[in-house]
Design a protein around this motif. Structure first.
Motif, mmCIF file in Angstrom:
data_model
loop_
_atom_site.group_PDB
_atom_site.id
_atom_site.type_symbol
_atom_site.label_atom_id
_atom_site.label_comp_id
_atom_site.label_asym_id
_atom_site.label_seq_id
_atom_site.Cartn_x
_atom_site.Cartn_y
_atom_site.Cartn_z
ATOM 1 N N LYS A 42 0.828 -1.212 0.000
ATOM 2 C CA LYS A 42 0.000 0.000 0.000
ATOM 3 C C LYS A 42 0.860 1.258 0.000
ATOM 4 O O LYS A 42 0.523 2.247 -0.651
ATOM 5 N N LEU A 43 1.950 1.229 0.760
ATOM 6 C CA LEU A 43 2.860 2.380 0.762
ATOM 7 C C LEU A 43 3.434 2.610 -0.635
ATOM 8 O O LEU A 43 3.535 3.746 -1.107
ATOM 9 N N ARG A 44 3.808 1.510 -1.292
ATOM 10 C CA ARG A 44 4.393 1.620 -2.633
ATOM 11 C C ARG A 44 3.395 2.260 -3.604
ATOM 12 O O ARG A 44 3.745 3.168 -4.368
ATOM 13 N N ALA A 45 2.148 1.789 -3.528
ATOM 14 C CA ALA A 45 1.116 2.328 -4.426
ATOM 15 C C ALA A 45 0.868 3.807 -4.142
ATOM 16 O O ALA A 45 0.756 4.629 -5.063
ATOM 17 N N LEU A 46 0.819 4.150 -2.861
ATOM 18 C CA LEU A 46 0.613 5.548 -2.460
ATOM 19 C C LEU A 46 1.752 6.425 -2.975
ATOM 20 O O LEU A 46 1.530 7.513 -3.527
ATOM 21 N N CYS A 47 2.975 5.965 -2.783
ATOM 22 C CA CYS A 47 4.148 6.739 -3.222
ATOM 23 C C CYS A 47 4.153 6.915 -4.738
ATOM 24 O O CYS A 47 4.495 7.995 -5.238
ATOM 25 N N ASP A 48 3.785 5.861 -5.457
ATOM 26 C CA ASP A 48 3.739 5.957 -6.922
ATOM 27 C C ASP A 48 2.700 6.989 -7.366
ATOM 28 O O ASP A 48 2.951 7.808 -8.245
ATOM 29 N N GLU A 49 1.546 6.925 -6.719
ATOM 30 C CA GLU A 49 0.446 7.802 -7.090
ATOM 31 C C GLU A 49 0.787 9.272 -6.850
ATOM 32 O O GLU A 49 0.460 10.146 -7.659
ATOM 33 N N ARG A 50 1.498 9.551 -5.737
ATOM 34 C CA ARG A 50 1.733 10.951 -5.354
ATOM 35 C C ARG A 50 3.169 11.416 -5.593
ATOM 36 O O ARG A 50 3.544 12.494 -5.143
ATOM 37 N N ASP A 51 3.961 10.571 -6.240
ATOM 38 C CA ASP A 51 5.375 10.885 -6.474
ATOM 39 C C ASP A 51 6.110 11.221 -5.169
ATOM 40 O O ASP A 51 6.829 12.219 -5.073
ATOM 41 N N ILE A 52 5.902 10.358 -4.175
ATOM 42 C CA ILE A 52 6.626 10.440 -2.894
ATOM 43 C C ILE A 52 7.711 9.352 -2.947
ATOM 44 O O ILE A 52 7.492 8.288 -3.516
ATOM 45 N N LEU A 53 8.868 9.633 -2.353
ATOM 46 C CA LEU A 53 9.920 8.615 -2.373
ATOM 47 C C LEU A 53 9.766 7.669 -1.176
ATOM 48 O O LEU A 53 9.612 8.115 -0.038
ATOM 49 N N LEU A 54 9.826 6.381 -1.472
ATOM 50 C CA LEU A 54 9.752 5.358 -0.429
ATOM 51 C C LEU A 54 11.184 5.007 -0.022
ATOM 52 O O LEU A 54 11.990 4.587 -0.862
#
Ligand SMILES: *Cc1c(COP(=O)(O)O)cnc(C)c1O
Length: 395
Positions: free
Chosen positions: A208-220
């Motif tokens: 879920k974190l990965r999907a969220l980061c991809d969607e919002r261009d946040i770095l994991l």
């Protein structure tokens, strides 16, 4: 001087930031340490998850000695072969694209945070980006690493640290969502928390974190300073979960005793974050440290160290589970690979002190948890010996 006199001397001269066990260590051999009076200890601490290969692994000392005879240090303004070879091998093991060598774990975290901030700044020129970190996390003692460490006791005396950090619960995606803003540049976590209590992230949470980061261009950002380098039975824990970070930190076992760390990133982040002049370090990845990394990674590949962890870890797990069933004071057994913990219903300091007296080194993770982070080369016999001693200490 005898051991007692050395300890008295140390307590006069060294800054007292550690409550140390009352032994002075002298030398190591395999998975054993010896104090200056010759007493032998079975080592289930490994310098806190550092000595993955134990002491004096064949070929390791020789590689370091050869490098000492050639060249200890060059400035990072020049290339050196050990650093080039170490980076090549580390990329292969970690699956990341670019490597920056540091001197420690905390310094690797500093670099990771700077990379995330620069990436976001490059996009919008703003200076108020924020970070989301996890409760009970541990990322190191420097001001930046401390700012994302989820232990208020460690942070409070040193506030203000770098600002704009909020803390969510590990495996609690809703709490992450309530922290994330349109200024969030990075989400940082340990895939398996070490110091904070051997708590693994769930696969679902990381996905879920990965999907969220991809969607919002946040770095994991995954901090694998402790859980990386094969400890979970995978080269890096992200490979166990199949969830790849944008930035990855490593240290502890990376040099197996030589102080060295690294932060790594994907090519996409590398092309859009730190560039010439943005970051540096005098010693980071110097020829001696890099020679250690190069040799360690060569040994990992040649001798199947990670595969050994996969084979041996279930046995440690089984024996710890048996112990937790035997004693009511043990309320939980958790962890991954050779990174295990026993959670007690009371402080564990006394048990660990008794174990040290009986020739077994163990370490806690918080007041109530005994942490097991032995050299990765341990055998069933070592595990049986450890359990035997620990059993008598709990009794
Ligand atoms: C130990 C640790 C650090 C800090 O590393 P140092 O080398 O002590 O600075 C950072 N993150 C994690 C997960 C650690 O276990």
């Amino acid at each position: 001087m005898d051991m007692k006199e050395y300890i008295e001397q140390a307590e006069k001269d060294l800054l007292h930031t550690y409550n140390r066990y009352q032994i002075v260590l002298d030398r190591g051999e395999g998975v054993y340490l010896y104090d200056i009076e010759g007493k032998k200890y079975l080592d289930f601490v490994a310098g806190i998850a550092v000595f993955a290969l134990g002491y004096h692994y064949p070929g390791y000392d020789e590689a370091l000695k050869a490098q000492i005879d050639k060249l200890l240090h060059t400035s990072n303004y020049y290339y050196n072969v050990p650093a080039i070879e170490a980076a090549r091998r580390l990329k292969k093991l970690s699956g990341m694209d670019r490597v920056f060598f540091t001197n420690s774990g905390a310094e690797a975290l500093e670099g990771a945070i700077k990379a995330a901030k620069k990436y976001a700044w490059q996009k919008d020129g703003a200076q108020d980006h924020d970070l989301v970190a996890m409760n009970h996390s541990f990322h190191g003692r420097t001001m930046g690493a401390l700012a994302v460490t989820g232990n208020p006791k460690y942070r409070e005396p040193f506030e203000p640290l770098i600002g704009n950090v909020s803390f969510a619960g590990l495996n609690d995606f809703d709490s992450v969502m309530s922290c994330v803003t349109d200024k969030t540049c990075g989400i940082i976590l340990e895939p398996v928390q070490g110091e904070g209590g051997l708590q693994p992230a769930s696969e679902e949470f990381l996905q879920k974190l990965r999907a969220l980061c991809d969607e919002r261009d946040i770095l994991l950002i995954f901090d694998e300073v402790q859980c990386g380098m094969g400890r979970t039975g995978y080269p890096y824990a992200w490979q166990r979960y199949g969830v790849k970070p944008d930035i990855l930190t490593s240290a502890k076992a990376l040099g197996c005793g030589v102080p060295v760390g690294a932060f790594m990133m994907t090519e996409r982040v590398a092309q859009n974050s730190l560039t010439s002049g943005d970051h540096g370090t005098t010693y980071g990845g110097n020829p001696l440290a890099a020679a250690a990394v190069e040799k360690v990674l060569e040994i990992y590949e040649r001798d199947g160290i990670v595969e050994h962890v996969q084979k041996i870890a279930p046995y440690l797990e089984k024996r710890l589970k048996e112990l937790s069933e035997k004693y009511d004071c043990i309320i939980e057994h958790r962890g991954v690979g050779l990174m295990q913990g026993l959670v007690f219903d009371r402080p564990v300091g006394e048990i660990i002190t008794r174990a040290v007296e009986k020739g077994l080194l163990l370490i806690n993770a918080g007041p109530d948890i005994i942490r097991f982070v032995p050299p990765l080369i341990i055998t069933k016999q070592h595990i049986d010996d450890m359990i035997g001693i620990l059993d008598t200490c709990i009794e």
